[in-house]
Design a protein around this motif. Structure first.
Motif, PDB file in Angstrom:
ATOM      1  N   SER A  17       0.949  23.258  25.053  1.00 28.33           N
ATOM      2  CA  SER A  17       1.755  22.646  24.403  1.00 28.33           C
ATOM      3  C   SER A  17       2.873  23.709  24.045  1.00 28.33           C
ATOM      4  O   SER A  17       2.242  25.118  23.538  1.00 28.33           O
ATOM      5  CB  SER A  17       1.016  22.240  23.238  1.00 28.33           C
ATOM      6  N   SER A  18       4.080  23.497  23.651  1.00 25.28           N
ATOM      7  CA  SER A  18       4.945  24.524  22.953  1.00 25.28           C
ATOM      8  C   SER A  18       5.489  23.675  21.740  1.00 25.28           C
ATOM      9  O   SER A  18       6.302  22.873  21.851  1.00 25.28           O
ATOM     10  CB  SER A  18       6.017  24.913  23.866  1.00 25.28           C
ATOM     11  N   TRP A  19       5.197  24.195  20.619  1.00 20.76           N
ATOM     12  CA  TRP A  19       5.649  23.429  19.412  1.00 20.76           C
ATOM     13  C   TRP A  19       6.410  24.323  18.296  1.00 20.76           C
ATOM     14  O   TRP A  19       5.890  25.405  18.071  1.00 20.76           O
ATOM     15  CB  TRP A  19       4.421  22.866  18.748  1.00 20.76           C
ATOM     16  N   ASN A  20       7.434  24.111  18.000  1.00 21.50           N
ATOM     17  CA  ASN A  20       8.504  24.955  17.297  1.00 21.50           C
ATOM     18  C   ASN A  20       8.930  23.811  16.346  1.00 21.50           C
ATOM     19  O   ASN A  20       9.797  23.022  16.427  1.00 21.50           O
ATOM     20  CB  ASN A  20       9.428  25.444  18.112  1.00 21.50           C
ATOM     21  N   GLN A  25      10.283  17.038  11.427  1.00 25.84           N
ATOM     22  CA  GLN A  25       9.543  16.476  12.929  1.00 25.84           C
ATOM     23  C   GLN A  25       8.015  16.128  12.869  1.00 25.84           C
ATOM     24  O   GLN A  25       7.359  16.917  12.164  1.00 25.84           O
ATOM     25  CB  GLN A  25      10.142  17.453  13.966  1.00 25.84           C
ATOM     26  N   LYS A  26       7.473  15.474  13.537  1.00 27.65           N
ATOM     27  CA  LYS A  26       6.026  14.991  13.977  1.00 27.65           C
ATOM     28  C   LYS A  26       5.901  14.608  15.250  1.00 27.65           C
ATOM     29  O   LYS A  26       6.928  14.345  16.091  1.00 27.65           O
ATOM     30  CB  LYS A  26       5.765  13.531  13.052  1.00 27.65           C
ATOM     31  N   ALA A  27       4.601  14.989  15.628  1.00 21.59           N
ATOM     32  CA  ALA A  27       4.392  14.444  16.926  1.00 21.59           C
ATOM     33  C   ALA A  27       2.926  14.179  16.981  1.00 21.59           C
ATOM     34  O   ALA A  27       1.888  14.419  16.001  1.00 21.59           O
ATOM     35  CB  ALA A  27       4.621  15.851  17.993  1.00 21.59           C
ATOM     36  N   ASP A  47       5.785  19.724   8.172  1.00 22.30           N
ATOM     37  CA  ASP A  47       5.876  20.088   6.373  1.00 22.30           C
ATOM     38  C   ASP A  47       4.361  20.730   6.217  1.00 22.30           C
ATOM     39  O   ASP A  47       3.376  20.313   6.346  1.00 22.30           O
ATOM     40  CB  ASP A  47       5.802  18.632   5.870  1.00 22.30           C
ATOM     41  N   PRO A  48       4.990  21.973   5.469  1.00 20.29           N
ATOM     42  CA  PRO A  48       3.756  22.749   5.318  1.00 20.29           C
ATOM     43  C   PRO A  48       2.801  21.958   4.181  1.00 20.29           C
ATOM     44  O   PRO A  48       1.658  22.622   4.370  1.00 20.29           O
ATOM     45  CB  PRO A  48       4.139  23.906   4.547  1.00 20.29           C
ATOM     46  N   ALA A  49       3.013  20.998   3.420  1.00 18.46           N
ATOM     47  CA  ALA A  49       2.420  20.381   2.524  1.00 18.46           C
ATOM     48  C   ALA A  49       1.594  19.318   3.049  1.00 18.46           C
ATOM     49  O   ALA A  49       0.549  18.625   2.453  1.00 18.46           O
ATOM     50  CB  ALA A  49       3.282  19.986   1.451  1.00 18.46           C
ATOM     51  N   SER A  50       1.513  18.917   4.457  1.00 19.30           N
ATOM     52  CA  SER A  50       0.919  17.969   5.244  1.00 19.30           C
ATOM     53  C   SER A  50      -0.249  18.348   5.529  1.00 19.30           C
ATOM     54  O   SER A  50      -0.634  19.415   6.116  1.00 19.30           O
ATOM     55  CB  SER A  50       1.787  17.431   6.229  1.00 19.30           C
ATOM     56  N   PRO A  51      -1.319  17.516   5.599  1.00 18.92           N
ATOM     57  CA  PRO A  51      -2.765  18.113   5.956  1.00 18.92           C
ATOM     58  C   PRO A  51      -2.684  18.229   7.584  1.00 18.92           C
ATOM     59  O   PRO A  51      -3.578  18.770   8.008  1.00 18.92           O
ATOM     60  CB  PRO A  51      -3.490  16.796   5.673  1.00 18.92           C
ATOM     61  N   TYR A  53      -0.083  19.646   8.919  1.00 19.17           N
ATOM     62  CA  TYR A  53       0.877  20.777   9.353  1.00 19.17           C
ATOM     63  C   TYR A  53       0.084  21.517  10.671  1.00 19.17           C
ATOM     64  O   TYR A  53      -0.930  21.998  10.581  1.00 19.17           O
ATOM     65  CB  TYR A  53       1.072  21.592   8.250  1.00 19.17           C
ATOM     66  N   HIS A  54       1.227  22.108  11.456  1.00 11.60           N
ATOM     67  CA  HIS A  54       0.813  22.568  12.593  1.00 11.60           C
ATOM     68  C   HIS A  54       1.917  23.749  12.584  1.00 11.60           C
ATOM     69  O   HIS A  54       3.101  23.104  12.824  1.00 11.60           O
ATOM     70  CB  HIS A  54       0.788  21.860  13.910  1.00 11.60           C
ATOM     71  N   PRO A  55       1.651  25.070  12.342  1.00 11.99           N
ATOM     72  CA  PRO A  55       2.678  26.077  12.525  1.00 11.99           C
ATOM     73  C   PRO A  55       3.135  26.419  14.013  1.00 11.99           C
ATOM     74  O   PRO A  55       2.565  25.764  14.805  1.00 11.99           O
ATOM     75  CB  PRO A  55       1.940  27.308  12.096  1.00 11.99           C
ATOM     76  N   ALA A  56       4.076  27.076  14.157  1.00  4.55           N
ATOM     77  CA  ALA A  56       4.698  27.403  15.423  1.00  4.55           C
ATOM     78  C   ALA A  56       3.667  27.839  16.380  1.00  4.55           C
ATOM     79  O   ALA A  56       2.935  29.031  15.960  1.00  4.55           O
ATOM     80  CB  ALA A  56       6.038  28.262  15.372  1.00  4.55           C
ATOM     81  N   GLU A  57       3.463  27.211  17.444  1.00  2.00           N
ATOM     82  CA  GLU A  57       2.893  27.641  18.678  1.00  2.00           C
ATOM     83  C   GLU A  57       3.642  27.381  19.852  1.00  2.00           C
ATOM     84  O   GLU A  57       3.576  26.419  20.586  1.00  2.00           O
ATOM     85  CB  GLU A  57       1.615  26.815  18.869  1.00  2.00           C
ATOM     86  N   LEU A  58       4.227  28.579  20.324  1.00  4.19           N
ATOM     87  CA  LEU A  58       5.034  28.538  21.565  1.00  4.19           C
ATOM     88  C   LEU A  58       4.105  28.478  22.746  1.00  4.19           C
ATOM     89  O   LEU A  58       4.952  27.806  23.906  1.00  4.19           O
ATOM     90  CB  LEU A  58       5.953  29.484  21.407  1.00  4.19           C
TER      91      LEU A  58
END
Length: 128
Positions: A17-20, A25-27, A47-51, A53-58
């Motif tokens: 996975s590459s998530w930026n 956005q949601k997935a 959204d950092p306030a969401s349970p 939330y997934h930080p950037a993981e390229l």
């Protein structure tokens, strides 16, 4: 994906996975068995306030346990990407689905009807 011969609760979904993220956005990944209702097994939100939330993981490799029910014959895996009003991304590659083989034979003898006890006796004749 056929689940014929696969042990219940043994499926693993692996992928790169590459998530930026950029809000909103949601997935997600959903799985449905034998034409049933899809169930969400993973969710990313930006959204950092969401349970979720997934930080950037390229460059991330994920392995997700799938609780495939006993008797399921097939499953459909769906990757969703939504609320994408920006120019960031979620990319996936190298999908692999594995599962343990189901037992070919099992007998616990619980359903066996017992007959009368046959006492064969003990041979006390000395060996020659």
């Amino acid at each position: 994906i056929s689940l014929a011969g696969v042990k219940a609760g043994s499926v693993i979904l692996k992928f790169d996975s590459s998530w930026n993220p950029e809000n909103p956005q949601k997935a997600n990944v959903t799985v449905a068995f034998d034409g049933g209702t899809p169930v969400e097994v993973i969710r990313f939100e930006s959204d950092p306030a969401s349970p979720n939330y997934h930080p950037a993981e390229l460059n991330e490799s994920l392995a997700v346990a799938i609780n495939n029910p006993a008797g399921a014959q097939n499953m459909v895996v769906t990757f969703g990407y939504f609320d994408t009003r920006n120019n960031w991304w979620w990319a996936i590659d190298n999908l692999l689905v594995t599962g343990k083989p189901a037992a070919l034979f099992f007998e616990d003898f619980e359903g066996l009807v017992l007959g009368p006890n046959i006492d064969e006796g003990i041979n006390t004749t000395p060996a020659q």
